[in-house]
Design a protein around this motif. Structure first.
Motif, PDB file in Angstrom:
ATOM      1  N   UNK A   1       0.941  14.874 -13.835  1.00 38.95           N
ATOM      2  CA  UNK A   1      -0.397  15.422 -13.716  1.00 38.95           C
ATOM      3  C   UNK A   1      -1.378  14.409 -13.152  1.00 38.95           C
ATOM      4  N   UNK A   2      -2.443  14.932 -12.564  1.00 41.58           N
ATOM      5  CA  UNK A   2      -3.415  14.052 -11.908  1.00 41.58           C
ATOM      6  C   UNK A   2      -4.228  13.235 -12.900  1.00 41.58           C
ATOM      7  N   UNK A   3      -4.267  13.631 -14.156  1.00 41.26           N
ATOM      8  CA  UNK A   3      -5.065  12.883 -15.130  1.00 41.26           C
ATOM      9  C   UNK A   3      -4.520  11.476 -15.366  1.00 41.26           C
ATOM     10  N   UNK A   4      -3.222  11.280 -15.147  1.00 39.52           N
ATOM     11  CA  UNK A   4      -2.653   9.956 -15.395  1.00 39.52           C
ATOM     12  C   UNK A   4      -3.022   8.974 -14.290  1.00 39.52           C
ATOM     13  N   UNK A   5      -3.561   9.455 -13.160  1.00 33.02           N
ATOM     14  CA  UNK A   5      -3.879   8.557 -12.055  1.00 33.02           C
ATOM     15  C   UNK A   5      -4.949   7.551 -12.449  1.00 33.02           C
TER      16      UNK A   5
ATOM     17  N   UNK B   1       6.274   3.576 -13.630  1.00 40.11           N
ATOM     18  CA  UNK B   1       6.544   4.974 -13.299  1.00 40.11           C
ATOM     19  C   UNK B   1       7.395   5.647 -14.369  1.00 40.11           C
ATOM     20  N   UNK B   2       7.927   4.880 -15.310  1.00 37.88           N
ATOM     21  CA  UNK B   2       8.745   5.453 -16.384  1.00 37.88           C
ATOM     22  C   UNK B   2       7.848   6.163 -17.391  1.00 37.88           C
ATOM     23  N   UNK B   3       8.343   7.277 -17.895  1.00 37.08           N
ATOM     24  CA  UNK B   3       7.547   8.113 -18.793  1.00 37.08           C
ATOM     25  C   UNK B   3       7.066   7.366 -20.039  1.00 37.08           C
TER      26      UNK B   3
ATOM     27  N   UNK C   1       1.787   9.303  -6.024  1.00 37.62           N
ATOM     28  CA  UNK C   1       2.187  10.666  -5.677  1.00 37.62           C
ATOM     29  C   UNK C   1       3.236  11.196  -6.655  1.00 37.62           C
ATOM     30  N   UNK C   2       4.217  10.367  -6.988  1.00 41.76           N
ATOM     31  CA  UNK C   2       5.253  10.787  -7.929  1.00 41.76           C
ATOM     32  C   UNK C   2       4.652  11.029  -9.311  1.00 41.76           C
TER      33      UNK C   2
ATOM     34  N   UNK D   1       0.834  -1.207   0.000  1.00 42.83           N
ATOM     35  CA  UNK D   1       0.000   0.000   0.000  1.00 42.83           C
ATOM     36  C   UNK D   1       0.869   1.257   0.000  1.00 42.83           C
ATOM     37  N   UNK D   2       1.926   1.258   0.794  1.00 39.88           N
ATOM     38  CA  UNK D   2       2.808   2.435   0.853  1.00 39.88           C
ATOM     39  C   UNK D   2       3.500   2.676  -0.482  1.00 39.88           C
ATOM     40  N   UNK D   3       4.013   1.606  -1.113  1.00 34.39           N
ATOM     41  CA  UNK D   3       4.666   1.754  -2.404  1.00 34.39           C
ATOM     42  C   UNK D   3       3.689   2.265  -3.458  1.00 34.39           C
ATOM     43  N   UNK D   4       2.462   1.798  -3.391  1.00 36.32           N
ATOM     44  CA  UNK D   4       1.456   2.248  -4.354  1.00 36.32           C
ATOM     45  C   UNK D   4       1.175   3.731  -4.191  1.00 36.32           C
TER      46      UNK D   4
END
Length: 462
Positions: free
Chosen positions: A92-96, A163-165, A85-86, A77-80
């Motif tokens: 941007x928040x849209x990628x969440x 997490x990679x672009x 957050x990163x 859960x912490x890693x997620x």
């Protein structure tokens, strides 16, 4: 109803409670079922060292697994949360939405928690029972723990990858392609729809004798239950023209539809029309292709910001947008007219055309990157590729509008005559592609040799 169920499924799939809850239910079921099987099966006749255990040994194994699974679930859960957050801060928040739909973290948390709950339930059966040995239940707990470790290893790998672009851009591009396939299913070359032969006379007559229906909700229009809307229009023998479409923001009192003839409209029909609207706090790509477009655009314009200054990520986003536009250029734009089984016009709903999607994809990127030669060239390259596939006149006009805006911005921002000449040459090449037949333009695009005297690509050396 189907549209609402689909929306509910999308929301559940992108949440962190649905999949773990399903795993918990399975863990509870096994926690009750396997101890009952242990009472029915006599394992004492088996001599295998892997099956035999004792009551105290069972307590120790189950306690260890239960406690460790809860601890590891907290780590997952912490890693997620750190990953989200990163990604939110950088892209941007849209990628969440796209990251949360990746169910790797959900499966990892669900399996860990389910294994822990299962062990707690089996431990409960060992209270005050010194002779009871749950052989099957203990071995099942060990197998589940090993499976959880394998899932944990894959989860860590997935966190490092997603997490990679390029991976994020690829996921958003996949969502955009799926939206195009879903909303524009017909390819160019099929027969024209019956609605294309409709004259304007019935439409004008309908608009002269219609009443407006307003909305009582506020938020983003995520979808419209077209099947229910069509059924309501048929049962009341009316025509309904929607003023709003998925992706629009609506407020209380906004006009959402026109209904005609006015004499056949009533409060019940107005209430049914309002109930067909699916309104939420954010946009979704289920019926809104521009939502998926804007997610990629946000990644690009953040990458072009002075704080980030990552032109390669922006160019990756442009590549994905260009590929999606190539798909859209080969698709038939749906007719705004919907008919019932008796071929009577019932619903008018304006679709999102190629020009609107093109503007949503490139306008903000063009404005934010107008001072970057690499970004401008990559935009032009994408437009050149799309131009080789367009066949409709309005699509060519949309591309020409983009070329003119890039031309004006380049003349204003690039003092270097060599760089400006390269950009103007690419603009001219794009115009030449549009003047040819799609097959000929595509062959020219495939066979083009970008040598030293040709236009640079705008990539690593551009």
């Amino acid at each position: 109803m189907q549209a609402r169920l689909t929306t509910l499924w999308d929301q559940s799939r992108a949440s962190f409670w649905f999949v773990p809850s399903m795993f918990l239910v399975v863990g509870i079921m096994f926690g009750f079922a396997l101890p009952m099987l242990d009472l029915e099966i006599d394992f004492s006749k088996y001599e295998s060292i892997w099956l035999q255990t004792t009551t105290d040994g069972s307590r120790s194994v189950l306690s260890t697994i239960a406690g460790s699974m809860v601890t590891v679930a907290g780590v997952v859960f912490s890693l997620t949360m750190v990953t989200l957050s990163i990604a939110s801060g950088q892209y941007g928040t849209r990628v969440l939405r796209s990251l949360m739909e990746d169910n790797t973290a959900q499966v990892a948390m669900g399996s860990l928690l389910a294994t822990s709950v299962y062990c707690f339930l089996v431990l409960r059966t060992l209270q005050d029972r010194d002779q009871y040995v749950p052989v099957l239940s203990v071995n099942a707990a060990i197998v589940a723990a090993i499976a959880c470790l394998i899932i944990l290893i894959y989860f860590v790998h997935n966190v490092a990858s997603e997490i990679q672009a390029p991976r994020i851009v690829e996921a958003l591009g996949t969502d955009l392609n799926a939206s195009i396939e879903r909303l524009y299913p017909e390819e160019i070359g099929q027969a024209l729809p019956e609605a294309a032969r409709l004259t304007d006379d019935p439409i004008e007559k309908f608009r002269r004798d219609s009443v407006t229906v307003d909305t009582k909700a506020e938020g983003y229009l995520q979808g419209i239950d077209v099947a229910t809307l069509l059924s309501a229009a048929k049962s009341h023998d009316v025509i309904i023209e929607m003023r709003k479409r998925p992706g629009d923001f609506i407020t209380v009192g906004d006009a959402i539809a026109d209904v005609g003839p006015a004499g056949k409209s009533n409060d019940g029909l107005a209430r049914t029309i309002r109930e067909t609207l699916i309104v939420g706090t954010s946009r979704t790509p289920r019926q809104d292709v521009n939502c998926a477009v804007h997610e990629l655009v946000q990644v690009a314009i953040r990458a072009l910001s002075p704080a980030v200054n990552d032109s390669f990520t922006a160019m990756n986003s442009i590549d994905r947008l260009g590929a999606a536009l190539c798909r859209l250029a080969l698709r038939e734009i749906p007719s705004p007219y919907r008919y019932d089984e008796e071929e009577q016009l019932r619903v008018i709903a304006r679709p999102c055309g190629f020009g609107e999607v093109l503007g949503a994809a490139f306008n903000q990127i063009r404005q934010c990157g107008e001072g970057s030669g690499a970004t401008t060239l990559r935009l032009l390259e994408a437009l050149t590729t799309v131009a080789a596939r367009v066949s409709r006149g309005e699509d060519k006009e949309a591309i020409e509008d983009q070329l003119q805006m890039i031309d004006r911005a380049s003349r204003e921002n690039f003092a270097d005559e060599t760089a400006l000449a390269v950009i103007l040459k690419q603009i001219e090449r794009t115009r030449q592609r549009m003047t040819r037949e799609p097959e000929e333009a595509q062959n020219d695009a495939d066979e083009a040799d970008d040598g030293p005297e040709d236009v640079p690509t705008g990539g690593a050396n551009g």
